[in-house]
Structure formats: C-alpha cells, structure tokens
Design a protein around this motif. Structure first.
Motif, mmCIF file in Angstrom:
data_model
loop_
_atom_site.group_PDB
_atom_site.id
_atom_site.type_symbol
_atom_site.label_atom_id
_atom_site.label_comp_id
_atom_site.label_asym_id
_atom_site.label_seq_id
_atom_site.Cartn_x
_atom_site.Cartn_y
_atom_site.Cartn_z
ATOM 1 N N SER A 214 -10.434 -14.175 8.203
ATOM 2 C CA SER A 214 -9.616 -13.404 7.280
ATOM 3 C C SER A 214 -9.755 -14.037 5.905
ATOM 4 C CB SER A 214 -8.149 -13.418 7.713
ATOM 5 O OG SER A 214 -7.351 -12.781 6.738
ATOM 6 N N HIS B 178 -8.171 -13.229 2.357
ATOM 7 C CA HIS B 178 -7.113 -12.437 1.722
ATOM 8 C C HIS B 178 -7.007 -12.853 0.254
ATOM 9 C CE1 HIS B 178 -3.226 -10.254 1.651
ATOM 10 N NE2 HIS B 178 -2.967 -11.131 0.705
ATOM 11 N N TRP B 179 -7.356 -11.932 -0.653
ATOM 12 C CA TRP B 179 -7.346 -12.197 -2.089
ATOM 13 C C TRP B 179 -6.217 -11.406 -2.717
ATOM 14 C CZ3 TRP B 179 -11.235 -9.826 -5.997
ATOM 15 C CH2 TRP B 179 -11.156 -10.492 -7.219
ATOM 16 N N GLN B 180 -5.368 -12.085 -3.481
ATOM 17 C CA GLN B 180 -4.207 -11.424 -4.082
ATOM 18 C C GLN B 180 -3.985 -11.894 -5.511
ATOM 19 O OE1 GLN B 180 -1.286 -12.804 -1.207
ATOM 20 N NE2 GLN B 180 -0.375 -14.143 -2.753
ATOM 21 N N LEU C 186 -2.010 -7.329 -3.182
ATOM 22 C CA LEU C 186 -3.328 -7.374 -2.567
ATOM 23 C C LEU C 186 -4.401 -6.892 -3.534
ATOM 24 C CD1 LEU C 186 -5.098 -7.703 0.023
ATOM 25 C CD2 LEU C 186 -4.660 -5.271 0.441
ATOM 26 N N ARG D 15 -8.883 -7.657 1.138
ATOM 27 C CA ARG D 15 -8.852 -8.524 2.318
ATOM 28 C C ARG D 15 -9.961 -8.058 3.256
ATOM 29 N NH1 ARG D 15 -3.865 -8.106 4.208
ATOM 30 N NH2 ARG D 15 -4.271 -6.667 5.902
ATOM 31 N N ASP E 35 -11.393 -8.817 7.088
ATOM 32 C CA ASP E 35 -11.071 -9.508 8.338
ATOM 33 C C ASP E 35 -11.666 -8.767 9.521
ATOM 34 O OD1 ASP E 35 -8.838 -7.873 9.769
ATOM 35 O OD2 ASP E 35 -8.037 -8.063 7.743
#
Length: 115
Positions: free
Chosen positions: A56, A58-60, A66, A69, A71
């Motif tokens: 995963s 996850h870039w925010q 968000l 992401r 995954d």
C-alpha cells in the motif's frame, strides 16, 4: 535496498521515518512515513516473500486529503487487474498493475517537479 536511494534525494524528500523494517533471508516488511518538500505525505507499507507481496502506497496532502493510493487489497474484484488498483483523489478506484515503490516515487517526483 533500492527503496532507500529515494529517501536521500533531498530535492524531493524533506524527512522520513522508518516506522518498521524487518528483513530475513527470504522476506522483508517495511513501513515508512515520507514527507516531501511540499509537505505531502506518503505512507509506505510493503511485505514481500518469495510467494507473496502485499503493498500500500498512500499519498496525501498535508491536510490529510487523498492524492493517490496504490494497493493490492482484494476489494475490487470487478477490475481486470484485480487485486491491483489505484485510488484517485476523486474516490474512484481504477485498474493498476503490480506497482513498485520506484514507480510510485517516479510518479510523485513528476508531480512535484511539474513534469
């Protein structure tokens, strides 16, 4: 590991924390928190052994919204690339591939540098 070459790229990465890193002869688990120069955050979780890979990315935004992401959680069986998928900022999940950390960092680098 190739993953760590990106962390020392000071033009892209502001800070990072290795929250967990375990490595054996045949497997590894990595949990990273990376802050980029624009203060966006990438949470990296990856487990790899000879028979399995769970990931995963996850870039925010700094506010927790968000950006993207990637995954392989098995929750979009209708996608042709199941279980691999990409969550967009809009909330939509689209097809993806078995994406690597290097590929994710290249996408982020292109976005941050406006390429």
């Amino acid at each position: 590991m190739e993953i760590f070459k990106w962390l020392d790229n000071i033009s892209l990465v502001s800070t990072y924390d290795i929250l967990d890193f375990r490595r054996s002869e045949k497997a590894f688990y990595l949990n990273l928190k990376i802050i980029f120069v624009d203060n966006s955050l990438l949470q990296v979780r990856e487990y790899v052994d000879p028979n399995h890979r769970k990931y995963s990315f996850h870039w925010q935004t700094p506010a927790g919204e968000l950006l993207s992401r990637w995954d392989n959680a098995p929750h979009f069986p209708e996608l042709l690339t199941f279980p691999h998928h990409h969550h967009l900022a809009s909330g939509e999940a689209i097809e993806s591939h078995n994406i690597s950390f290097d590929e994710v960092m290249t996408v982020i680098q292109q976005q941050l540098l406006g390429q």
